[in-house]
Design a protein around this motif. Sequence first.
Motif, PDB file in Angstrom:
ATOM      1  N   ILE A 192      -0.514   3.665  16.591  1.00  0.00           N
ATOM      2  CA  ILE A 192      -0.305   3.956  15.151  1.00  0.00           C
ATOM      3  C   ILE A 192       0.022   2.444  14.100  1.00  0.00           C
ATOM      4  O   ILE A 192       1.142   1.694  14.193  1.00  0.00           O
ATOM      5  CB  ILE A 192       1.213   4.274  15.244  1.00  0.00           C
ATOM      6  CG1 ILE A 192       0.680   6.172  16.032  1.00  0.00           C
ATOM      7  CG2 ILE A 192       1.722   5.665  13.704  1.00  0.00           C
ATOM      8  CD1 ILE A 192       2.254   6.997  16.836  1.00  0.00           C
ATOM      9  N   LEU A 193      -0.440   3.238  13.457  1.00  0.00           N
ATOM     10  CA  LEU A 193      -0.660   2.190  12.402  1.00  0.00           C
ATOM     11  C   LEU A 193      -0.163   2.899  10.840  1.00  0.00           C
ATOM     12  O   LEU A 193      -0.912   3.875  10.556  1.00  0.00           O
ATOM     13  CB  LEU A 193      -2.203   1.409  11.603  1.00  0.00           C
ATOM     14  CG  LEU A 193      -2.336   0.277  10.440  1.00  0.00           C
ATOM     15  CD1 LEU A 193      -2.799  -1.018  11.073  1.00  0.00           C
ATOM     16  CD2 LEU A 193      -2.560   0.904   9.566  1.00  0.00           C
ATOM     17  N   VAL A 194       0.222   2.047   9.879  1.00  0.00           N
ATOM     18  CA  VAL A 194       1.352   2.771   8.895  1.00  0.00           C
ATOM     19  C   VAL A 194       0.831   1.691   8.066  1.00  0.00           C
ATOM     20  O   VAL A 194       0.925   0.910   7.666  1.00  0.00           O
ATOM     21  CB  VAL A 194       2.479   3.004   8.743  1.00  0.00           C
ATOM     22  CG1 VAL A 194       2.903   3.590   7.686  1.00  0.00           C
ATOM     23  CG2 VAL A 194       3.588   4.023  10.096  1.00  0.00           C
ATOM     24  N   ALA A 195      -0.304   2.527   7.432  1.00  0.00           N
ATOM     25  CA  ALA A 195      -0.332   1.771   6.066  1.00  0.00           C
ATOM     26  C   ALA A 195       0.317   2.656   4.546  1.00  0.00           C
ATOM     27  O   ALA A 195       1.075   3.783   4.556  1.00  0.00           O
ATOM     28  CB  ALA A 195      -2.202   2.015   5.470  1.00  0.00           C
ATOM     29  N   ALA A 196       1.115   1.627   3.688  1.00  0.00           N
ATOM     30  CA  ALA A 196       2.110   2.446   2.152  1.00  0.00           C
ATOM     31  C   ALA A 196       1.575   1.830   1.730  1.00  0.00           C
ATOM     32  O   ALA A 196       0.674   0.408   1.489  1.00  0.00           O
ATOM     33  CB  ALA A 196       2.989   2.355   3.395  1.00  0.00           C
ATOM     34  N   GLY A 197       1.087   2.335  -0.100  1.00  0.00           N
ATOM     35  CA  GLY A 197       1.529   1.097  -1.089  1.00  0.00           C
ATOM     36  C   GLY A 197       2.354   1.896  -2.429  1.00  0.00           C
ATOM     37  O   GLY A 197       1.823   3.578  -1.576  1.00  0.00           O
ATOM     38  N   ALA A 198       2.882   1.294  -2.912  1.00  0.00           N
ATOM     39  CA  ALA A 198       3.233   2.154  -4.380  1.00  0.00           C
ATOM     40  C   ALA A 198       1.924   1.864  -5.115  1.00  0.00           C
ATOM     41  O   ALA A 198       2.174   1.029  -5.537  1.00  0.00           O
ATOM     42  CB  ALA A 198       4.679   1.408  -4.261  1.00  0.00           C
ATOM     43  N   ALA A 199       1.972   3.114  -5.978  1.00  0.00           N
ATOM     44  CA  ALA A 199       0.384   3.024  -6.838  1.00  0.00           C
ATOM     45  C   ALA A 199       1.718   2.593  -8.107  1.00  0.00           C
ATOM     46  O   ALA A 199       2.817   3.252  -8.882  1.00  0.00           O
ATOM     47  CB  ALA A 199       0.271   4.627  -7.331  1.00  0.00           C
ATOM     48  N   PHE A 200       1.730   2.264  -8.704  1.00  0.00           N
ATOM     49  CA  PHE A 200       1.570   1.440 -10.129  1.00  0.00           C
ATOM     50  C   PHE A 200       0.076   2.285 -10.450  1.00  0.00           C
ATOM     51  O   PHE A 200      -1.093   2.244 -11.180  1.00  0.00           O
ATOM     52  CB  PHE A 200       1.158  -0.153 -10.089  1.00  0.00           C
ATOM     53  CG  PHE A 200       2.762  -0.481  -9.912  1.00  0.00           C
ATOM     54  CD1 PHE A 200       3.607  -1.217 -10.796  1.00  0.00           C
ATOM     55  CD2 PHE A 200       2.569  -1.015  -8.753  1.00  0.00           C
ATOM     56  CE1 PHE A 200       4.554  -1.733  -9.542  1.00  0.00           C
ATOM     57  CE2 PHE A 200       3.484  -1.244  -7.801  1.00  0.00           C
ATOM     58  CZ  PHE A 200       4.300  -1.693  -8.135  1.00  0.00           C
ATOM     59  N   ALA A 201       1.420   2.350 -12.785  1.00  0.00           N
ATOM     60  CA  ALA A 201       0.034   2.457 -13.275  1.00  0.00           C
ATOM     61  C   ALA A 201      -0.600   2.288 -13.746  1.00  0.00           C
ATOM     62  O   ALA A 201      -0.964   0.536 -14.013  1.00  0.00           O
ATOM     63  CB  ALA A 201       0.625   3.404 -15.032  1.00  0.00           C
ATOM     64  N   ILE A 202      -1.774   2.411 -14.408  1.00  0.00           N
ATOM     65  CA  ILE A 202      -2.686   1.369 -14.964  1.00  0.00           C
ATOM     66  C   ILE A 202      -2.841   1.122 -16.581  1.00  0.00           C
ATOM     67  O   ILE A 202      -2.816   2.231 -16.842  1.00  0.00           O
ATOM     68  CB  ILE A 202      -4.639   1.377 -14.575  1.00  0.00           C
ATOM     69  CG1 ILE A 202      -4.728   1.494 -12.585  1.00  0.00           C
ATOM     70  CG2 ILE A 202      -5.482   0.334 -14.926  1.00  0.00           C
ATOM     71  CD1 ILE A 202      -6.217   2.325 -12.604  1.00  0.00           C
ATOM     72  N   SER A 203      -2.569   0.100 -16.381  1.00  0.00           N
ATOM     73  CA  SER A 203      -2.065   0.611 -17.817  1.00  0.00           C
ATOM     74  C   SER A 203      -3.156  -0.147 -19.533  1.00  0.00           C
ATOM     75  O   SER A 203      -4.418  -0.488 -19.211  1.00  0.00           O
ATOM     76  CB  SER A 203      -0.871  -0.967 -18.367  1.00  0.00           C
ATOM     77  OG  SER A 203      -1.898  -2.254 -18.394  1.00  0.00           O
ATOM     78  N   ARG A 204      -2.695   0.617 -20.085  1.00  0.00           N
ATOM     79  CA  ARG A 204      -4.065   0.677 -21.325  1.00  0.00           C
ATOM     80  C   ARG A 204      -3.844  -0.785 -22.044  1.00  0.00           C
ATOM     81  O   ARG A 204      -2.768  -1.236 -21.973  1.00  0.00           O
ATOM     82  CB  ARG A 204      -3.787   1.407 -22.300  1.00  0.00           C
ATOM     83  CG  ARG A 204      -3.703   2.906 -22.212  1.00  0.00           C
ATOM     84  CD  ARG A 204      -3.149   3.686 -23.293  1.00  0.00           C
ATOM     85  NE  ARG A 204      -3.600   3.495 -24.405  1.00  0.00           N
ATOM     86  CZ  ARG A 204      -3.686   4.446 -25.048  1.00  0.00           C
ATOM     87  NH1 ARG A 204      -2.797   5.212 -25.503  1.00  0.00           N
ATOM     88  NH2 ARG A 204      -4.499   4.383 -26.444  1.00  0.00           N
TER      89      ARG A 204
END
Length: 212
Positions: A192-204
């Motif tokens: 089992i592989l857990v992939a995780a990422g917190a997303a960041f807003a792509i700024s203007r």
Amino acid sequence: MITLKGNKAMITEHVEGLAETFQDGKYPHVQHIHVKAGGNGTCPTASADEDGDGIVNTPEGGAAYGEVSTTLTDSGDTSAAAAVDVEHAGIKGGSATYERTIDLDDKTVDAIKNGGASVVVHGLNPEDLPKDVQDAKSPLDDSLPQAATAPALCGTLADSQMGQPPKGGPDTGGGSTAGTDDTVMLASGGGILVAAGAAFAISRKKKTNSAH
Ligand SMILES: [Cu+2]
């Protein structure tokens, strides 16, 4: 977070702070797993805005996160063919939780394991954009406004030990830059592989407000 068992992917995702409404309904935010050929998927920063219109559109972001490999729809087709299917957009409204188990193709599974996969949620609030940018058509589908397909959130997936969320979290302030330094890279056993990422807003480009 994506838990992989072979090619089966259990996806859990929570987003907030996105554009709420579009016309009279909940804003359809299409979302995808993007795969960067050769690995090294990243999220674009404001400097990816090549045409200088103040937003990073989808082709401009593609240099960082690559092509759509999987569409995270609410039901039905999850292939790249469903990329701009707003009716089945995985996220509707400004805040939502998405949970779905789907089968991924080998290319996408490999990319997740190799750091070449990023989750991108699309759809900016047109009201935040300059008039000419509001009026522009999407480079992906000219029946849609550009705002509908421009990336709003992005997070690159990285191996993570079971139960260990990525360090840190999304920047709650406006105008944050994209980044992947919050991810942890740890081997996990048991297939089992857990992939995780917190997303960041792509700024203007111009930090006039919190663009999401
Ligand atoms: Cu996408």
